[in-house]
Design an enzyme around this catalytic site. Structure first.
Site, PDB file in Angstrom:
ATOM      1  N   LYS A 191       4.348   2.224   9.513  1.00 12.47           N
ATOM      2  CA  LYS A 191       4.704   2.108   8.095  1.00 12.47           C
ATOM      3  C   LYS A 191       5.808   3.097   7.745  1.00 12.47           C
ATOM      4  CE  LYS A 191       0.231   0.283   6.700  1.00 12.47           C
ATOM      5  NZ  LYS A 191      -1.144   0.549   6.303  1.00 12.47           N
ATOM      6  N   GLN A 207      -4.831   4.886   3.630  1.00 13.02           N
ATOM      7  CA  GLN A 207      -5.116   4.073   4.813  1.00 13.02           C
ATOM      8  C   GLN A 207      -6.629   3.902   5.005  1.00 13.02           C
ATOM      9  OE1 GLN A 207      -2.774   2.561   6.915  1.00 13.02           O
ATOM     10  NE2 GLN A 207      -4.578   1.598   7.811  1.00 13.02           N
ATOM     11  N   ASP A 262      -1.128  -1.643  -2.254  1.00 21.53           N
ATOM     12  CA  ASP A 262      -2.032  -2.505  -1.483  1.00 21.53           C
ATOM     13  C   ASP A 262      -2.560  -3.662  -2.330  1.00 21.53           C
ATOM     14  OD1 ASP A 262      -2.388  -2.104   1.211  1.00 21.53           O
ATOM     15  OD2 ASP A 262      -3.745  -0.396   0.955  1.00 21.53           O
TER      16      ASP A 262
END
Ligand code: NAP
Length: 281
Positions: free
Chosen positions: A52, A96, A119
């Site tokens: 990422k 995460q 997200d």
């Protein structure tokens, strides 16, 4: 059969984003910023976060990774999220997953400001998506959606079957297809006759976690089939779709690996850019 090349699609999306970020930099004299919080030292999470960060830098985003040991207190993480919520240089925050057991995942998700929730897991974004309003959309289904639209720009009236109803994949995928005026059936572990449901579909998205669940004789000729599954087997990584069989009947199919996976990270970058743009209005 069209083999949907996720690596190529992701590279194209990153290139578009790179140009957009350069334009935003000229317009606002700053670039979108993505901050990832990584807790613990689980190898897959470390790899995802490294990828990422690399991709974010590649498109010109400001990127930062904040690392905590897996013994970190929940309070410390929540306070850091609050701090990032109030930091104007941060456009997107991602924690995460998975998290250590002593940290409440839902509390973490709900502490992230909906405007910075790259997200798309915050209940406000989930609600906005299901109401058809502007929102961050979870990255994996967003990637699937963009790939389907490239194959078939007009989805209106198509029959879609989504296999799996997770908050991460199946449910947001259903909302995206519904927004495109598909007739959507969402299926799950209690669905009576999954084969019969799939045989009706012009579009199948499989997000289950069972190796090669969707067989060749479950798929209508010329259907578009998107395979979200990533399953480790003795024969290596396989998806939720029996690739060899389905490739003989489908119009288009994503491979595993090299299909949905690469698009997921590119969509995270896209979400970060979108959050930045919305914050400038
Ligand atoms: P999940 O939370 O475990 O959900 C799985 C879903 O599949 C559930 O809704 C479950 O039904 C349903 N299901 C289970 N057995 C079934 C069956 N026999 N027939 C029909 N439906 C069945 O999984 P997830 O997080 O959505 O992930 C799904 C897969 O995608 C996994 O392989 C994961 O590794 C992969 N994945 C890939 C990416 C990527 O970037 N490519 C990203 C995320 C996940 P119930 O609700 O009834 O239990």
């Amino acid at each position: 059969m069209i083999l949907i090349d996720g690596k190529k699609a992701a590279a194209e999306l990153r290139e578009e984003l790179k140009q957009e970020v350069a334009e935003l930099k000229i317009k606002y004299n700053k670039v979108p910023g993505l901050t990832v919080i990584l807790i613990g030292d689980m190898a897959p999470s470390q790899i995802y976060v490294r990828n990422k960060e690399k991709s974010a830098n590649e498109v010109g985003l400001k990127s930062e990774v904040i690392k905590y040991p897996d013994t970190v207190e929940e309070k410390t993480v929540l306070e850091k999220i609050e701090e990032l919520n109030n930091d104007e240089s941060v456009s997107g925050i991602l924690v995460q997953l998975p998290l250590p057991k002593h940290i409440d995942k839902q509390k973490v998700i709900e502490t992230i400001a909906p405007s910075k929730d790259v997200d798309g897991f915050h209940p406000m974004n989930v609600g906005n998506l299901s109401s058809g309003y502007e929102s961050s959309v979870p990255c994996t289904p967003l990637g699937c959606y963009l790939m389907i639209k490239k194959i078939e720009p007009n989805l209106s009236g198509k029959k879609a079957v989504v296999v799996g109803r997770s908050n991460l994949n199946g449910k947001p995928m259903t909302q995206l297809l519904l927004k495109e005026n598909c007739t959507v059936t969402i299926t799950h572990s209690r669905t009576k006759d999954l084969k019969a449901e799939c045989l009706e579909a012009d579009i199948i998205v499989a997000a289950v976690g069972i190796p090669e669940l969707v067989k060749g004789d479950w798929v209508k000729k010329d259907a578009i089939v998107i395979d979200v599954g990533i399953n480790k087997t003795e024969n290596g990584l396989v998806g939720d779709v029996a690739f060899d069989e389905v490739s003989k009947v489908a119009k288009a199919l994503t491979p595993v690996p090299g299909g949905v996976g690469p698009m997921t990270i590119a969509c995270l970058l896209k979400n970060t850019v979108e959050c930045f743009k919305r914050s400038q209005i």
